[in-house]
Structures are given as C-alpha cells and as structure tokens.
Design an enzyme around this catalytic site. Sequence first.
Site, PDB file in Angstrom:
ATOM      1  N   CYS A   1     -50.130 -14.192  23.587  1.00 19.48           N
ATOM      2  CA  CYS A   1     -51.487 -13.897  23.584  1.00 19.48           C
ATOM      3  C   CYS A   1     -52.103 -14.011  21.987  1.00 19.48           C
ATOM      4  O   CYS A   1     -53.410 -14.349  22.074  1.00 19.48           O
ATOM      5  CB  CYS A   1     -51.517 -12.236  23.779  1.00 19.48           C
TER       6      CYS A   1
ATOM      7  N   HIS B   1     -51.787  -6.233  22.105  1.00 20.43           N
ATOM      8  CA  HIS B   1     -52.384  -7.372  22.978  1.00 20.43           C
ATOM      9  C   HIS B   1     -53.488  -7.842  22.158  1.00 20.43           C
ATOM     10  O   HIS B   1     -54.379  -7.014  21.493  1.00 20.43           O
ATOM     11  CB  HIS B   1     -52.680  -6.656  24.258  1.00 20.43           C
TER      12      HIS B   1
END
Length: 358
Positions: A88, A163
């Site tokens: 990510c 994230h």
Amino acid sequence: MADNDGAGNWCLIDSDPRVFTELIKGFGVSGVQVEELWSLEKAEFERLNPIHGLVFLFKWRPGEESIGSLVQDSRQIYFAKQVINNACATQAILSVLLNCSHKDVQLGEMLCRFKEFSADFDPRMRGLSLSNMNVIRQVHNSFARQQMFEFDNLSNKSEEAFHFVAYVPVNGRLYELDGLKEGPIDLGKCEENWVESVKPILESRMRSYATDEIRFNLMAIVSDRKIKLQADVEKLQSNLSDLNGKLAKMDTKKDTEAYLKLKNECTSVEVRISEVDNLLRLEEEKRQRYVMERVKRDHNYLPLIVQLLKCLAKDGRLLELTEKAEKRQKQLATAALERRKRKLDSTNENSDDKSSEM
C-alpha cells in the site's frame, strides 16, 4: 493488506520521507521528493509548494465508510486496486506520480511504459500488473525493515493493521485513491490551492478515532527542493545584477530619492538570496544525513548488541537498565497521549466556536 498474496512477497517498509524519496528515485522518477508534514497549518503547506499529492498513514478499520462518492468510470484517473499484501505504501506513492502532470515531475522510462501499457486495463488488472512488475517489487523490498531475528510460521492475528492512501487533484477535483476500494473516491471540487480542501477531511478522519490514537503520518510529494532553491537563487541573482546595473547608471546628485529606493531594493534582494542560500545549505545537509542514515540502516548491529547484552549481564546491570527503559517508555507514551488529547480538545473547541458564530 489486500485480497491475496500472489506475485511474490512484498515487505513492510517504514513510513519515512527519506525512504519514500529514495524509493521514488529507485523507480527512475526525477524532479520530486517526499517531505513530512508536522501539522495542518497553512504555513506548513506553503513552505513546500508546489505539492503534487499527499500520502496519509492511519490505522485501518474494517467497514469504514468513505466521505465522498465512488467514481464508477475512472478512465480519467489512474487508479489501481491493491491485490497484494504490504504494497500500500508504494501503491499510494505511485497513485500520486501516475496522476501528476506537473512539469517538474519526470516519470522516467519504466513508469511511462507501464502507464501506457496498462492505460486500458480495469483497476484490478492494473493492480495485478503492478504487483507482477519485478523491478518495482525489488526496489520496494530493498527498503525492508531490519530484522534482527527470523521467526517461521509465527503471526499475530490480533496485530493492528495500518494503511496508506493518497490524495490528489485531477482536473479541478479532489480524489482519495485507496487501493482497497473499488475505485477512486470523489471528494468534490478543489481550487488551485487544493490542499485547503484536504485539511478538513484529514481533521475529520483523525477526530473519528479515540483520543488515545496518535499514530498518524502525513507526507507530501513535492518538487525537488534543491532544484527549486537553486533556480530561485539564480533568478534572484539575475534580478540583483539588473538592479546594480541601474544603480551604476544613476546620477545620485540629481535623483537621490530614486537612488535610495533602488538601493533598498538591492538590499532586500541580497537578504532574500542569503535566506535561500541558507535553505539550500540545509537541504544539502539533510541529503547527506539521508546517505548516512541509509548506511546505518543497512548495517548489521546484531553482533554488537549481543556482546553488549552479555557484558551488562556479566556486570549485573542488565535487569536494572531494562526496568528503567520500560519505565521511560511508559512515560513517553503517556506524554504523547496527553498531547494528542489537548490537541483534539483545542480542535473541538475551535469547531464549536465557529458553529456558534454561524
């Protein structure tokens, strides 16, 4: 965090502007770097202009709803769905770069070819193509965190997940690009100073967490500071040269007032040159630190640490120092939580004041 674990292993990398800057260079991109933002104040953004995109790190929560609306037809935006774990960070960075059309940003041959190759793919196919690019994966994995010990088949299922998402302006609209979503999230119109539209969104997102959650990180992808500062110095020096030329031609006895005014302009430009020179020196020093930090990061300190622990244990000081370190860590964590609570209380009070004025 992703759907599957194909296309080889991708390691976790640190959320660090130095790491991300070198990561971008490893992709063959030039003209940009990554800077960390320590607040959402206007001055903090202005010192880094132009800003091409933001990368935001936060604790992931399942089922969290997006603020904007999902874009069904994302052909005008380069969006790739994340299909592999731990990618990510790289995906958020590439989301900014592949949507940037600023003249300062040079994507390089590899990313230009990849963007052209995958232009007609849907988001999932783009994500699969990205995850299968060996060069990108190898560059990403070269920034793996140092592991003192290797543990086989041990995983903490309760471990918190973090994230990265990207925020970018495209054609006058602001988008959130989150590889875990089905497509880009349209956050509405934005002006040229688009970061002003991002600030309330980030503030709202951080306030939605409990007051004891302080683990956020915001970084900006900006034009290469050294190149920009060097250009500023050259422009200022050219301006100073022109002013000095005009001064040399003036008759100080006939037009004293105009002469003094022009002299003051020269002084102001000289002061500004000195300021920019200082910023350029700091930027060069920072890059030298980055090189040294990379050397330290890649060095294996394990033999030294093991020997040091043995010496401390032999002297009977290991337990005492361990207890002191644990106590100090608790104190730092408590202080950080208190700062976070005070900041949130202050933000909420300001929001209440604005609401009452309306």
